[in-house]
Scaffold this active site. Sequence first.
Site, PDB file in Angstrom:
ATOM      1  N   GLN A   1       6.284  -5.696   5.844  1.00 20.20           N
ATOM      2  CA  GLN A   1       5.958  -5.752   7.270  1.00 20.20           C
ATOM      3  C   GLN A   1       7.212  -5.966   8.114  1.00 20.20           C
ATOM      4  OE1 GLN A   1       2.270  -7.706   7.437  1.00 20.20           O
ATOM      5  NE2 GLN A   1       2.196  -7.882   9.637  1.00 20.20           N
TER       6      GLN A   1
ATOM      7  N   GLN B   1       0.602 -13.896  -4.868  1.00 19.90           N
ATOM      8  CA  GLN B   1       1.641 -13.532  -3.900  1.00 19.90           C
ATOM      9  C   GLN B   1       1.356 -14.005  -2.475  1.00 19.90           C
ATOM     10  OE1 GLN B   1       2.018 -10.227  -1.587  1.00 19.90           O
ATOM     11  NE2 GLN B   1       3.577  -9.210  -2.814  1.00 19.90           N
TER      12      GLN B   1
ATOM     13  N   HIS C   1       2.607 -16.166   3.069  1.00 18.34           N
ATOM     14  CA  HIS C   1       3.223 -16.743   1.857  1.00 18.34           C
ATOM     15  C   HIS C   1       3.310 -18.275   1.929  1.00 18.34           C
ATOM     16  CE1 HIS C   1       3.998 -12.717   0.485  1.00 18.34           C
ATOM     17  NE2 HIS C   1       4.518 -12.444   1.660  1.00 18.34           N
TER      18      HIS C   1
ATOM     19  N   ARG D   1      -6.220  -6.504   2.321  1.00 11.09           N
ATOM     20  CA  ARG D   1      -5.223  -7.569   2.415  1.00 11.09           C
ATOM     21  C   ARG D   1      -4.892  -7.856   3.882  1.00 11.09           C
ATOM     22  NH1 ARG D   1       0.648  -7.859   2.597  1.00 11.09           N
ATOM     23  NH2 ARG D   1       1.512  -9.415   1.152  1.00 11.09           N
TER      24      ARG D   1
ATOM     25  N   SER E   1       6.990  -8.228  -0.447  1.00  6.79           N
ATOM     26  CA  SER E   1       5.673  -8.621   0.048  1.00  6.79           C
ATOM     27  C   SER E   1       4.696  -7.441  -0.023  1.00  6.79           C
ATOM     28  CB  SER E   1       5.810  -9.193   1.464  1.00  6.79           C
ATOM     29  OG  SER E   1       4.607  -9.783   1.889  1.00  6.79           O
ATOM     30  N   LEU E   2       4.269  -6.931   1.120  1.00  8.97           N
ATOM     31  CA  LEU E   2       3.385  -5.757   1.153  1.00  8.97           C
ATOM     32  C   LEU E   2       3.947  -4.615   0.305  1.00  8.97           C
ATOM     33  CD1 LEU E   2       1.359  -3.658   2.507  1.00  8.97           C
ATOM     34  CD2 LEU E   2       3.123  -3.405   4.249  1.00  8.97           C
TER      35      LEU E   2
END
Length: 297
Positions: free
Chosen positions: A9, A244, A195, A113, A88-89
Amino acid sequence: MNAYIFPGQGAQFSGMGLDLYENSALAQELFEKANDILGFHITDIMFEGSKEDLKETKVTQPAIFLHSVILAKTLGDSFKPDMVAGHSLGEFSALVAAGALTFEDGLKLVSQRAQAMQKACELQPSTMAAVLGLEGNVVEDICKTTEGVVVAANYNCPGQLVISGEIEAINKACEALKEAGARRALVLPVGGAFHSPLMEPAREELAAAIENTTFNKPNCPIYQNVTASAITDETEIKANLISQLTAPVRWTQSVQQMIADGASHFTEVGPGKVLQGLVKKIHREAETTSATLEKNA
């Protein structure tokens, strides 16, 4: 060895993916399939939407995923990763590119998500802050001694960490970090504490979706955010993907491990060049490039 890395992101930009759509029949087909799966024309927002339109969580994450994965698919035979990783993503993009997930399942999970994270953000006001110029252990210690929920969330490169948590706790931690010698401790314009433990409701929601999705053995190891190590076992991949959302992104450690395991060239697949910059800060000698479309793929 060739490592392929996939952004998360923040990499979105207006007009993203349009060159792929216009120059590749395969890309066009996949974008149209994505519109059907999502139930709205994400292509209109990606190609013509404003910066604000692209910021909407239900748009941002699928848009970056689509740009990355469709670009990887159009690379054809030239896409030969020895290892992959995503920030991440971007881990979902990496898993689809490496054959562990189908395009359709990956997109559905990313959409779920995004919506689960949005809901978690609305449950409790929270935020993140970038911290520059301090060692990771110093940041961790200050987070531990700050009242409220605040944790180290992204280890982006040496001297660049992101913390995540409750708004008041973040503000207090930023003051303490500056006093401890941080060059900067700056609250970021994000919708929530990604996170961190505050994403627990989203983790629970996503866990059910991940458990019900078929994963295959990837074509090459994936260095996952949670462990910063090479994983090929489907069960482990699923467990790490679930963890995650509430665990830190160990990007620095992942890149260091990839280099230790033989990576010499990093290709960023998707919008922007953020990850190439981070790789260079982690290991100056590493070669980095952006993946580019092969016309008429």
